[in-house]
Design a protein around this motif. Sequence first.
Motif, PDB file in Angstrom:
ATOM      1  N   ARG A  71       0.847  -1.186   0.000  1.00 40.49           N
ATOM      2  CA  ARG A  71       0.000   0.000   0.000  1.00 40.49           C
ATOM      3  C   ARG A  71       0.888   1.243   0.000  1.00 40.49           C
ATOM      4  NH1 ARG A  71      -2.515  -3.683   3.418  1.00 40.49           N
ATOM      5  NH2 ARG A  71      -4.664  -4.199   2.878  1.00 40.49           N
ATOM      6  N   PRO A  72       0.502   2.368  -0.602  1.00 38.18           N
ATOM      7  CA  PRO A  72      -0.811   2.646  -1.182  1.00 38.18           C
ATOM      8  C   PRO A  72      -0.932   2.307  -2.662  1.00 38.18           C
ATOM      9  CG  PRO A  72       0.449   4.654  -1.153  1.00 38.18           C
ATOM     10  CD  PRO A  72       1.342   3.578  -0.567  1.00 38.18           C
ATOM     11  N   ARG A 112      -7.646   0.257  -4.462  1.00 35.69           N
ATOM     12  CA  ARG A 112      -6.906   0.492  -3.222  1.00 35.69           C
ATOM     13  C   ARG A 112      -7.672   0.037  -1.980  1.00 35.69           C
ATOM     14  NH1 ARG A 112      -5.232   5.014  -6.324  1.00 35.69           N
ATOM     15  NH2 ARG A 112      -2.941   5.188  -6.446  1.00 35.69           N
ATOM     16  N   ASP A 113      -8.902   0.513  -1.799  1.00 33.90           N
ATOM     17  CA  ASP A 113      -9.644   0.272  -0.562  1.00 33.90           C
ATOM     18  C   ASP A 113     -10.610  -0.896  -0.762  1.00 33.90           C
ATOM     19  OD1 ASP A 113     -11.267   0.298   1.698  1.00 33.90           O
ATOM     20  OD2 ASP A 113     -11.420   2.476   1.771  1.00 33.90           O
ATOM     21  N   THR A 116     -14.661  -0.193  -0.460  1.00 32.21           N
ATOM     22  CA  THR A 116     -15.382   0.842  -1.208  1.00 32.21           C
ATOM     23  C   THR A 116     -15.523   0.517  -2.688  1.00 32.21           C
ATOM     24  OG1 THR A 116     -13.341   2.099  -1.632  1.00 32.21           O
ATOM     25  CG2 THR A 116     -14.565   2.629   0.388  1.00 32.21           C
ATOM     26  N   ARG A 141     -19.167   0.129   5.369  1.00 33.17           N
ATOM     27  CA  ARG A 141     -17.912  -0.584   5.641  1.00 33.17           C
ATOM     28  C   ARG A 141     -18.218  -1.880   6.398  1.00 33.17           C
ATOM     29  NH1 ARG A 141     -13.104   1.425   4.538  1.00 33.17           N
ATOM     30  NH2 ARG A 141     -11.248   0.417   5.414  1.00 33.17           N
TER      31      ARG A 141
END
Length: 205
Positions: A71-72, A112-113, A116, A141
Motif C-alpha cells: 500500500r498505497p 486500493r480500498d 469501497t 464498511r
Amino acid sequence: MWASTVGSLLGGVFGTVARIRHDKPLHPRGTVYNAVLRRVGAPEPWEAEWLDTPGEDHGLVRLSRSVGLPRPLPDVLGLALTIGGSSGDRHDVLFATTGLRPGARFALLPRRDPFTVPYGSLLPYRTPRGLVLLAAVPTTRGRFRLLAAAPAGRWREFATLDLTARPGPDEAIRFDPVLHPPPGLSWPPALARLREPAYAAARRV
C-alpha cells in the motif's frame, strides 16, 4: 482441448511462483473476517438453490491483494468467501475487483480500498436457466450486497454479506471454487478445466 492445455500451462506457472515464494502464488497476505450471509432469494429464479432460496449461511471471508503490492499502490483485490452447508459440506466463492457494466465484468481492475469497490466473479457459473455472474457491492464498511446477473443482463440482489472482525493474524485458508461451488451452481466444463490446475498447484504448496 484448448482449456485443458491452457489450464495445464497456468498450473505450471502458478506452481513455479508458489515454489519461489514458498507461499500462495497469488493473494499471499490478507485479513480474515467472520461472515454472515443472509439470502433473500433472487427476484427472478435461476433454478439454483443458493440463489433462489432464502436462508442464512455462516463462514469466513478473506480480503487480500492479488500480487501483494505494498500500500498505497493499487492492486487487484480479492474477496474470498467460504461457508458451511446444512449437511456439513463446504462452499467457496471467489470475487475480484472488476467492473459491473457488461463490457467490464470480465476485466480485473486494480483498486486500493477493499471496502469501497465492487467485486465480481469474473467467470460465469452454470445454472438450469443459463450462465450467471455474481457480484459483491459494498453499502457500508463491512456490509455488501450480493448480486446475480446474466453475462450482459441486469444485476439483481439475492443476499447481503456482513463482515465482523476476527481476532488473530491472517489464516492459511485454501479456497477452491471449482471443487466447492454453492448449491445449484456449477462450472461450465471448459472453465473448470481452465481453472482447476491453478488451484491444484496452490494446494500443493
